[in-house]
Design an enzyme around this catalytic site. Structure first.
Site, short mmCIF file in Angstrom:
data_model
loop_
_atom_site.label_atom_id
_atom_site.label_comp_id
_atom_site.label_asym_id
_atom_site.label_seq_id
_atom_site.Cartn_x
_atom_site.Cartn_y
_atom_site.Cartn_z
N LYS A 48 0.70 -1.64 0.29
CA LYS A 48 -0.63 -0.15 0.16
C LYS A 48 1.12 1.34 0.23
O LYS A 48 1.98 1.31 0.45
CB LYS A 48 -0.76 0.08 1.84
CG LYS A 48 -1.45 1.34 1.34
CD LYS A 48 -2.83 0.91 2.55
CE LYS A 48 -3.84 2.50 3.17
NZ LYS A 48 -5.19 1.77 4.53
N SER A 53 -9.63 1.33 3.24
CA SER A 53 -8.76 1.77 2.07
C SER A 53 -7.72 1.25 1.93
O SER A 53 -6.55 1.93 0.39
CB SER A 53 -7.62 3.35 3.48
OG SER A 53 -7.07 2.80 4.14
N SER A 98 -9.74 -0.56 7.09
CA SER A 98 -9.58 -0.79 5.86
C SER A 98 -8.58 -2.03 5.25
O SER A 98 -7.84 -1.63 3.79
CB SER A 98 -8.09 0.29 6.14
OG SER A 98 -8.53 1.52 6.00
#
Lengths: 96, 460
Positions: free
Chosen positions: B67, B142, B166
């Site tokens: 990420k 996310s 997330s």
């Protein structure tokens, strides 16, 4: 329910160091009012005598030796991250 | 694509061939917008290192994605924000370093909601990521990009961060395994901080064993992260039989999508067939969890995001003459609206005069929630429920109403506030072909126990 005024939004923006554009202010005013309205449901809870939880693992006072740690990064490399540098120092506009 | 399949392929061909293939797949799937950058040059160099025997380890040559809120070499670390658009990290996150020490190869950096603020990856300053199963739907968030590249088979695993769901929610939306570790299990050194009391690092993988394997590698005490716990994670070869499992009925109300409930109930039946007992349990404080979360998290993140001031790193607004203007303009241009919304909520709840009513009350309510979990875990080994109330929703469906978007996290936020481990495992698809995840939650530091149970249930 909490109603946030335009002035409140501008005050919060100032506290948050955000120079908001005009187009964003009204939307933020509605959103922040709604979110505060939602979280206000917590006032219904009786928390008399309840201790707050600030962290969940119970770790406290994690000490290390007072020695310089080598993170393997040079001063030059760190300064290279800055948008403006002069004489090995980070440069900023005048404060006043 | 599993890790062992990739290792076999590396043995049969080469690390370079495998990494080249991953990079090719990444490019072929560009339209999903799951990746913000490729670290091709560095990845291929490392692949050659594996092939020449210079780099070795349990994951030698295995490609992965991080990420883009993990500091990693080979491409900028943007946190999907304009303010860090050109930020090249001078160091790597401990989790990345640990994977590299085992020979794994980072091939790219995945899209996210800017600064991990969001549940759909639509808050990325560089545009949303599409769901792996339906391009008109969200990836979740996310950590949406990490979930999608894993689901598409670009890489066998990816790293993400989970502050309130997330990792788990995008895992559920894309039919992969997603792990939220116990708070403090994995070092957060070198990961862009959001809410320091709930942020954790975890992984995505296509099966439970792989997720367990990666977790084993990345967990452990790190002297660079004082909040890490002493080492505790140890893989359990077999899952305990006859476990007592609690089905959280507060997550199974009529507001929850019927097909989601159906899949959870199917999983419950399988648990029963495997000899476990499952009973309905109640977690009344779950109703308040989201309200607690949206006080505590903005409060913490407004402090954590104070460092983005355009001075020491990141973008600086142009044409400013005073310092005040520099801060204000830099932050206005560098953050997306959701960042600003949350920062301002944080400033509000921490303001003098409001602090007791909001922040302190939320921290007390958090204690009540944790007490309820503790009480349940006196009787039950594991809790189960859906990961999210619905399968992936349409792109744009919830963007106009922040609270509607926040409500997606209603089942993942409670464990985050309590610091508990939880994983989302695929539990099949709805009629429309969209994946649905089931969430297994355990007491503090029971990560290995949850993996063992999930592993024993896989393919049943």
């Amino acid at each position: 329910m909490t109603q946030i005024s335009r002035d409140d939004v501008l005050h919060l923006a100032q506290l948050s160091k955000l120079e908001l554009g005009d187009t964003e202010i009204d939307g933020l005013r509605t959103d922040i009012s709604n979110i505060l309205g939602y979280v206000e449901q917590l006032s219904k809870l009786d928390t008399t005598g309840i201790q707050p939880t600030y962290q969940v693992t119970g770790l406290s006072n994690v000490w290390r030796d007072d020695k310089i740690i080598d993170y393997g990064i040079s001063r030059e490399e760190l300064l290279a991250c800055s948008p403006e540098v002069a004489d090995f120092q980070v440069k900023v506009p005048k404060v006043l | 694509m599993t890790i062992s399949e990739v290792l076999t392929k590396i043995k049969d061909t080469s690390a370079r061939a495998v990494v080249e293939n991953s990079l090719k797949l990444a490019k072929e799937n560009e339209e999903y917008h799951a990746l913000l950058s490729l670290t091709a040059e560095r990845a291929l160099k490392r692949a050659d290192g594996v092939d020449s025997g210079k780099i070795s380890g349990k994951l030698a040559g295995v490609p992965f994605v991080v990420k883009d809120n993990f500091l990693a070499f080979g491409a900028p670390t943007t946190a999907a924000s304009k303010i860090l658009e050109n930020f090249n990290a001078p160091l790597q996150a401990t989790a990345v370093e640990k994977l590299e020490a085992e020979g794994a190869i980072c091939i790219g950096k995945a899209n996210l909601d800017a600064f991990a603020h969001g549940g759909s990856t639509e808050n990325s300053a560089f545009g949303p990521t599409s769901n792996a199963f339906d391009k008109t739907r969200v990836a979740g968030g996310s950590s949406g990009g990490s979930a999608v590249v894993t689901a598409l088979g670009v890489v066998p695993f990816a790293l993400g961060s989970d502050t309130g769901g997330s990792i788990r929610q995008p895992a559920s939306f894309n039919g992969v395994v997603g792990v939220k570790t116990s708070y403090g299990a994995v070092s957060r050194y070198g990961v862009v901080a959001m809410a320091s009391s709930t942020d954790v690092i975890g992984c995505f993988a296509t099966n439970v064993s792989d997720a367990e394997f990666i977790t084993e590698i990345i967990t452990g005490r790190d002297k660079n992260d004082m909040t890490t716990l002493p080492d505790f994670f140890e893989v359990q070869a077999n899952s305990k039989t006859n476990q007592k499992i609690g089905l959280v009925k507060d997550f199974m109300t009529n507001d929850v999508d019927p097909e989601v409930r159906e899949k959870v109930n199917e999983y419950v039946e399988k648990l029963k067939s495997a000899g476990h007992s499952v009973e309905e349990v109640s977690l009344p404080m779950a109703e308040y969890a989201l309200a607690i979360y949206y006080i505590i998290v903005p409060a913490e993140l407004c402090s954590n995001l104070a460092r983005y001031d355009g001075i020491r790193y990141g973008r600086r607004a142009e044409g400013v003459t005073t310092l005040a203007e520099l801060y204000g303009k830099t932050r206005d241009q560098g953050f997306v609206t959701e960042n600003k919304r949350r920062i301002m909520i944080g400033s509000y709840v921490l303001s003098s005069g409001f602090f007791d009513a909001y922040y302190l009350q939320a921290q007390k309510a958090r204690t009540l929630l944790i007490d309820e979990f503790n009480k349940l875990f006196e009787t039950y080994d594991i809790l189960i429920g859906p990961t999210a109330p619905t399968p992936a929703f349409k792109l744009g469906e919830n963007t106009a109403e922040p609270i509607k978007m926040y409500l997606n996290d209603i089942m993942t936020v409670p464990t985050s506030l309590a610091g508990l481990p939880a994983i989302s495992v695929p539990a099949g698809k709805n009629q429309a072909g969209l994946p649905i995840g089931v969430q297994l939650m355990g007491p503090m530091k029971s990560d290995a126990k949850i993996f063992a149970l999930a592993k024993s249930m896989e393919n049943k």
